[in-house]
Design a protein around this motif. Structure first.
Motif, short mmCIF file in Angstrom:
data_model
loop_
_atom_site.label_atom_id
_atom_site.label_comp_id
_atom_site.label_asym_id
_atom_site.label_seq_id
_atom_site.Cartn_x
_atom_site.Cartn_y
_atom_site.Cartn_z
N ASP A 1 -2.42 -0.76 -4.19
CA ASP A 1 -3.57 -1.19 -3.39
C ASP A 1 -4.19 -2.47 -3.92
O ASP A 1 -4.65 -3.32 -3.15
CB ASP A 1 -4.63 -0.08 -3.35
CG ASP A 1 -4.17 1.10 -2.52
OD1 ASP A 1 -4.65 2.23 -2.74
OD2 ASP A 1 -3.30 0.90 -1.65
N ARG B 1 0.83 -1.22 0.00
CA ARG B 1 0.00 0.00 0.00
C ARG B 1 0.85 1.25 0.00
O ARG B 1 0.54 2.23 -0.67
CB ARG B 1 -0.95 0.02 1.21
CG ARG B 1 -2.17 -0.80 1.00
CD ARG B 1 -3.25 -0.53 2.03
NE ARG B 1 -4.01 -1.75 2.25
CZ ARG B 1 -4.92 -2.24 1.40
NH1 ARG B 1 -5.20 -1.60 0.29
NH2 ARG B 1 -5.54 -3.37 1.66
N LEU B 2 1.95 1.24 0.76
CA LEU B 2 2.82 2.41 0.80
C LEU B 2 3.44 2.68 -0.56
O LEU B 2 3.76 3.82 -0.89
CB LEU B 2 3.94 2.21 1.84
CG LEU B 2 3.63 2.64 3.27
CD1 LEU B 2 4.84 2.46 4.15
CD2 LEU B 2 3.17 4.09 3.32
N ALA B 3 3.61 1.59 -1.32
CA ALA B 3 4.18 1.77 -2.67
C ALA B 3 3.09 2.11 -3.68
O ALA B 3 3.34 2.20 -4.88
CB ALA B 3 4.92 0.51 -3.09
N GLY B 4 1.85 2.27 -3.20
CA GLY B 4 0.75 2.64 -4.08
C GLY B 4 0.09 1.47 -4.78
O GLY B 4 -0.68 1.67 -5.72
#
Lengths: 165, 684
Positions: free
Chosen positions: B179, B174-177
């Motif tokens: 989702d 998620r932090l890397a986008g």
């Protein structure tokens, strides 16, 4: 069946010894022989489960202005070092040779910017005040680009030593 | 031929005997004492003591290294923990792999590997990705879990793996986008848990006795439904993704599998509730498009009401269909995990009751077979429905009576409240009863809002809600409403104490709720044994403690002393705890105390140091143990684990002091366990 269980325990033990042995050796090598780099930091505070008190850190060079939009998920930055060993973002690493005052450092992409892999600095419980004056994170960087955070420095680039107990 | 079910009597039947005037209320505790399975609880207590000892010792070690002592070099730390791992493994082998002590050492070795990773991160200030050490931790300790033949060890291992995957999904992907990948991973993990459950049922359990514990299956289903919920919810509300269909299909498949091939009430009701949480979201999707239109509230209210009624029907069907078949937990190989009921003739003879009347009462008790966890799920669904009902009724009335005074809403609320209570006392249909429960809550809240807006007086609103809650508690015999109204009463008292800034308000709440809880759990009031109310009151201080710990962390890490440094409050909670235990053991000599004094004293020492509420969690466990109530013991255990975790974040003591306290108390528990284990000669 019992023999199999003992074999499993032995295998697990060997795996643990091998992994930690190799990791400690590699990280001790970087700590002693790595290039010293200071990165300008923006301290952000708390306590991590099992690892203790820490200071959350962000580095100015993790969000440089001119990052390309299609930045690869992982890669390397080239930082240029000034006379105080403070690193500044120069460019994305490529095949060209590094100048004398340049080093490569590994990064991993995030939603905003990147991370060099040291978002926290752990210190002895109850000594947080000692590190409030920190302005830089002190890294040791291996030729491979792997970096480990070894300390914090103040505005005069002096390492902040842990207090004597 | 008589249905064998009705020849056995368990603790859950006692309230019905009292209500039917078969059992005099002054014989309640005698009946409890007779029906309490002493052998089961003795084995449970011995295991619990070992678990507490190991938990305290390991926590002490973790806290010690978390202190991050500057004077201890990194290599020294590695040597100490590495030596500890080696010692645990050697001890595991020497103590025999399957003995309780051996298994404890095996689990200790697994946990210490995690401590080793923590020290690696501490010394070298690595790694960046939080999931990495957990993944390696799981990989390295898998051989230990495989060698263990112990479900507790597997539970620890699965917890490590679950954390690894969760952190990878939420902190990595998620932090890397990414989702979509994170949602897909959550759903895949749910599928993994379901596959694991099927393998356990079909391949392992038929051959290996040690794999048959019901509680482990419940954990797997909790994992499956939890991950499916997150994967479903994230992708369902993200308009571009269809991944939620897979999560939905997985849980539908799980319910079908449990129903058709491997039925047990606990697992079926948990999986069904998981399905409910997914299906309910379809209704909420209407909010997205429909805004806050009154019609939308109404449709969603009907949707949730219908789902709740559907869940009631499903639970009743499960009880009818599966309760007559031997549950997995009652199979011979699992006798140790469930208390045994007694025959109704032995029960009648012991207490001098009419055997025929007892048998008749057992037949007529329609609530008899509904386990407490089904009531909890229905309560949660009912509360959600009630809240939407409030939204609908409130919006509708606001629309219809837009120029009316606020007190009109209050009067309407009172009318709904009174009529619903009146009908509730006369109607027997469970479906209608659940709807009326909802209307009672709606009426009460509407009355409070209406009169509250009119009076604009906080104290008056609190007082009114208090009166309404007491009315519900007194006039309505329903476990869910009894629990909710008791929780409301103690919450309202607490709110008023805070509003009036009464000093030591938390301690006052602690004393009131503990006294009420212990009394209601041990004394029938008239013909009613208010077990749910007693449970709610006994839980209240622990819940308050949880709220206080979190509010302390949110407001400021500087002002951390209010609830942690307050030793007077801790002393009061200890006195209340001791008083509760003495009261529950009244009439007994010290040697007959439950638990034995040798075990009680270190427990009290431990309770003295955890944050406020921890002592109440311990009292819940002890009350469950003394009265033979598994639900109380389970709730108390979960809360106690939570408080032990929160002890870590309590800033009034440094980690070194806490590590010493935990380690020493753990050694004391271990000593007590050794004495008891040898004395009793209990089979594990």
């Amino acid at each position: 069946m019992t023999a199999l269980r003992y074999i499993l325990i032995a295998l697990g033990t060997l795996g643990i010894a091998a992994l930690f042995g190799s990791q400690i050796k590699a990280l001790e090598g970087i700590t002693h022989d790595g290039e010293t780099v200071l990165l300008d930091l923006r301290p952000v505070d708390p306590r991590a489960l099992m690892m203790g008190d820490f200071m959350a850190l962000r580095y100015a060079e993790e969000t440089p202005q001119d990052l390309p939009k299609d930045l690869p998920t992982k890669g390397q930055f080239v930082l240029s070092l000034d006379e105080n060993k403070v690193g500044t973002f120069k460019r994305l690493a490529d095949s060209s040779n590094l100048a004398a005052n340049e080093i490569k450092i590994n990064y991993v992409r995030r939603k905003r910017g990147v991370t060099f892999g040291a978002p926290r600095y752990y210190f002895q419980n109850g000594t947080a005040e000692t590190y409030e004056a920190s302005d830089y994170g002190i890294f040791k960087v291996a030729p491979s680009g792997r970096a480990i955070l070894v300390g914090l420095a103040d505005e005069k680039f002096q390492e902040i030593k842990p207090p004597k107990s | 031929m008589t249905d064998p079910t009705f020849q056995t009597v368990s603790l859950d039947d006692i309230p019905h005997f009292i209500e039917s005037d078969i059992l005099p209320k002054n014989q309640y505790l005698k009946a409890v004492s007779f029906l309490r399975d002493n052998e089961f609880w003795k084995r449970w207590a011995i295991r619990a003591l070992l678990a507490i000892a190991v938990g305290h010792i390991l926590s002490g070690i973790i806290f010690f290294f978390a202190f991050n002592w500057n004077d201890l070099s990194g290599l020294t730390k590695f040597a100490i923990v590495g030596g500890g791992i080696a010692a645990c493994l050697v001890a595991w082998v020497i103590a025999k792999l399957d003995s309780p002590a051996g298994q404890a050492f095996g689990i200790g070795a697994t946990v210490l590997v995690g401590v080793m990773f923590a020290i690696l991160g501490q010394v070298y200030q690595t790694p960046a990705m939080i999931h990495t050490p957990f993944l390696f931790w799981a990989a390295l300790t898998l051989p230990f879990a495989l060698a263990s033949r112990n479900l507790a060890h597997w539970t620890v291992w699965l917890a490590i793996l679950t954390v690894a995957i969760t952190t990878y999904a939420n902190s990595g992907l998620r932090l890397a986008g990414n989702d979509g990948a994170a949602n897909a991973l959550n759903i895949a993990v749910s599928g993994g848990f379901i596959a694991g459950l099927i393998m356990l049922d079909k391949v392992l359990a038929p051959k290996l006795k040690w794999t048959r514990a019901e509680w482990f299956r419940v954990l797997l289903i909790l994992g499956a439904t939890g991950f499916a919920f997150f994967g479903f919810t994230e992708s369902f509300w993200d308009n571009g993704s269809g991944l939620w269909t897979i999560a939905f299909a997985l849980i539908c498949g799980l319910v079908a599998y449990l129903y058709l091939s491997s039925p047990s009430l606990a697992t079926l009701s948990l999986a069904s509730f998981g399905l409910f949480t997914l299906v309910a979201q379809f209704g909420f999707k209407m909010f997205q498009g429909g805004g806050d239109d009154v019609g939308v509230f109404f449709v969603i209210f009907l949707w949730l009401g219908g789902l709740t009624i559907g869940m009631v029907a499903a639970f009743r069907h499960f009880i009818r269909r599966f309760k007559t078949a031997p549950e997995i937990e009652n199979l011979e190989d699992n006798r140790s995990v469930a208390p045994s009921p007694r025959s109704h003739s032995a029960f009648s003879q012991h207490l001098g009751l009419d055997e025929g009347a007892v048998s008749e009462a057992l037949i007529s008790d329609i609530e008899r077979d509904k386990p407490w966890y089904m009531e909890v799920f229905l309560a949660l669904a009912g509360i959600l429905t009630a809240l939407l009902g409030c939204g609908f009724f409130g919006s509708f009335l606001a629309m219809m009576l837009r120029d009316a005074e606020e007190f009109v809403f209050g009067i309407l609320g009172i009318v709904i409240f009174a009529v619903s209570i009146g009908l509730r006392r006369t109607i027997n249909s469970p479906y209608v009863q659940h709807m009326l429960n909802t209307m009672i809550i709606i009426g009460g809240i509407l009355a409070a809002i209406g009169f509250g807006l009119e009076l604009k007086d906080f104290d008056a609103v609190i007082f009114m809600l208090l009166i309404l809650s007491v009315i519900v508690l007194t006039l309505v015999t329903d476990r869910i409403l009894e629990f909710l109204s008791s929780a409301a009463i103690i919450t309202l008292i607490g709110m008023e104490l805070y509003h009036l800034e009464v000093p030591m308000g938390e301690s006052i709440i602690l004393v009131i709720s503990t006294v009420l809880g212990v009394v209601l759990l041990t004394h029938p009031i008239g013909k009613r044994l208010c077990k749910s109310a007693g449970t709610a009151f006994l839980m209240a201080p622990a819940i308050l403690g949880i709220a206080l710990v979190h509010s302390q962390r949110w407001t400021s890490t500087v002002d951390a002393s209010r609830f942690s440094d307050d030793w007077l409050a801790r002393i009061i909670s200890l006195i209340v705890l001791i008083g509760g235990v003495i009261y529950l053991n009244r009439g007994k000599t010290l040697t007959d105390f439950k638990p034995p004094v040798a075990a009680l004293i270190p427990l009290l020492v431990g309770a003295a140091f955890v944050p406020l509420g921890g002592a109440s969690a311990l009292l819940l466990i002890l009350t469950g143990y003394i009265l033979g109530s598994r639900s109380l013991a389970i709730i108390g255990t979960l809360l106690q684990i939570y408080f032990l975790t929160m002890f870590y974040y309590d800033l009034s003591l440094d980690l070194l002091t806490k590590s010493i306290v935990l380690f020493v108390s753990g050694l004391i528990f271990l000593g007590v366990w050794l004495l008891v284990y040898r004395k009793e000669g209990v089979q594990p």
